[in-house]
Design a protein around this motif. Structure first.
Motif, short mmCIF file in Angstrom:
data_model
loop_
_atom_site.label_atom_id
_atom_site.label_comp_id
_atom_site.label_asym_id
_atom_site.label_seq_id
_atom_site.Cartn_x
_atom_site.Cartn_y
_atom_site.Cartn_z
N ASP A 290 -14.91 -55.84 6.92
CA ASP A 290 -13.89 -55.20 6.08
C ASP A 290 -14.41 -54.97 4.66
N LEU A 291 -15.24 -55.90 4.16
CA LEU A 291 -15.71 -55.84 2.78
C LEU A 291 -17.15 -55.34 2.67
N TYR A 292 -17.72 -54.89 3.77
CA TYR A 292 -19.12 -54.48 3.82
C TYR A 292 -19.44 -53.47 2.72
N GLY A 293 -20.40 -53.80 1.86
CA GLY A 293 -20.80 -52.91 0.77
C GLY A 293 -20.12 -53.19 -0.55
N LEU A 294 -19.10 -54.06 -0.57
CA LEU A 294 -18.40 -54.38 -1.82
C LEU A 294 -19.23 -55.37 -2.64
N SER A 295 -19.50 -55.04 -3.91
CA SER A 295 -20.36 -55.87 -4.75
C SER A 295 -19.55 -56.69 -5.74
N LEU A 296 -19.82 -57.98 -5.79
CA LEU A 296 -19.28 -58.88 -6.80
C LEU A 296 -20.45 -59.37 -7.64
N SER A 297 -20.30 -59.35 -8.95
CA SER A 297 -21.41 -59.64 -9.85
C SER A 297 -22.07 -61.00 -9.60
N PRO A 298 -21.32 -62.11 -9.47
CA PRO A 298 -21.98 -63.40 -9.25
C PRO A 298 -22.77 -63.45 -7.94
N VAL A 299 -22.22 -62.84 -6.90
CA VAL A 299 -22.91 -62.83 -5.60
C VAL A 299 -24.17 -61.98 -5.69
N ALA A 300 -24.07 -60.84 -6.38
CA ALA A 300 -25.25 -59.98 -6.55
C ALA A 300 -26.35 -60.71 -7.30
#
Length: 345
Positions: A290-300
């Protein structure tokens, strides 16, 4: 890699890291050519570290323009960049990190048959099917391949280094290091030599044979489940530490699909079958799809750092590489990045 030696200015600039990993590793970094396919938030974090480390030549290709969503996690983008091509918007900021690195920015994605002209190809945007195509094109030559994607609080890195050889310097143990296959993720020992002038240390040369995404997908249809993923055959206590994310990733690799509604259902059915086969306590995490491709700054930042460090290790040939799937689940595992070895030898 091109035969290029370090200049005096490079030795001065990279002095501290040369002290860490040596002139040989830094020279190999200087000689390497890396292709980044799509300048996502994850790729930006990786690019930053590779440029600062002194990778010789980096090509960044992206045919997308900056949109408002990119500003949330894309470290090279600003409000005024909206509507501009990503590579154009980020060009000067990336080059300013290290003027000694040769950078090329492309507003189109290179044809996959050109991937063989690079030492390493890193793709951070696309479906598992796209990644599999890129991976196969890299295998027409000797290019090493990384696929990585974020999905909100989740993410993964897949690595195919083809046949990778590296050397570890370690203390001589009471138990002699033997030639041949070692533990999972450690490859095969092909040479052991005592360090000149220091009989308490030894240099161990190892080799790992990787599998491509398409090879893994083919193996999943021809191999019994319980032998395909031996790392899932663990005791119950260790199984509780496995999240449902791993089953979805394995199902994605097996099916090598796009992410349409029908494909999502197919992946989840297969993920549940893997979970049932190995009696895993956690249900497949559908949020990954569902969230494939969604970027969150800390995770990146975390996963981009892991990705860049492994690329540096692989080029330097002096550290254990990722073998071959990193799974990041910040919901259940915090900042841990467990590595699972699939199909490598």
């Amino acid at each position: 890699m091109t035969d290029i030696s370090l200049s005096a200015s490079e030795v001065a600039l990279y002095d501290r890291q040369i002290r860490l990993w040596g002139v040989g590793a830094q020279t190999r970094l200087r000689q390497s050519r890396v292709l980044i396919v799509h300048l996502t938030a994850l790729a930006a974090e990786c690019v930053k570290n590779l440029v600062l480390a002194g990778v010789g030549a980096i090509t960044i290709a992206d045919d997308n323009r900056v949109n408002p969503e990119d500003l949330a996690a894309g470290i090279f983008f600003r409000d005024a960049d909206i509507g501009e091509y990503r590579v154009i918007a980020a060009r000067d900021r990336i080059q300013a990190l290290n003027p000694l690195v040769e950078l090329q920015f492309l507003q189109t994605i290179p044809l996959a048959d050109t991937f063989t002209s690079y030492d390493i190809v890193i793709a951070t945007h696309g479906s598992m099917h796209d990644f599999s195509v890129y991976n196969d094109m890299c295998r027409l030559g000797t290019a090493k391949f990384y696929a990585a994607t974020l999905a909100g609080p989740y993410g993964f890195i897949f690595v195919d280094l083809q046949r990778h050889r590296f050397q570890i310097t370690q203390q001589v143990s009471n138990v002699a290091t033997k030639l041949g296959r070692s533990g999972r993720g450690e490859g095969k020992v092909i040479d052991v030599r005592t360090v000149d002038g220091d009989h308490t240390m030894e240099k161990v040369t190892r080799e790992i044979q990787y599998s491509s995404l398409s090879q893994l997908a083919a193996a999943s249809t021809a191999t019994a489940d319980t032998s395909l993923y031996p790392f899932l055959n663990v005791n119950l206590r260790r199984k509780t530490r496995l999240t449902g994310l791993i089953t979805v990733l394995l199902a994605l690799i097996e099916t090598s699909v796009e992410t349409t509604a029908n494909d999502v259902e197919r992946v989840l059915v297969r993920a549940q079958a893997i979970s049932d086969t190995y009696t895993l306590p956690n249900q497949p995490v559908s949020d990954l799809l569902d969230l494939y491709g969604l970027s969150l700054s800390p995770v990146a930042a975390i996963l981009g750092g892991v990705l860049a460090q492994d690329v540096i290790n692989v080029i330097g040939e002096q550290q254990f590489p990722i073998d071959n799937l990193v799974v990041f689940d910040s919901i259940n595992n915090g900042i841990d990045c467990p590595v699972f070895s699939i199909g490598s030898q």
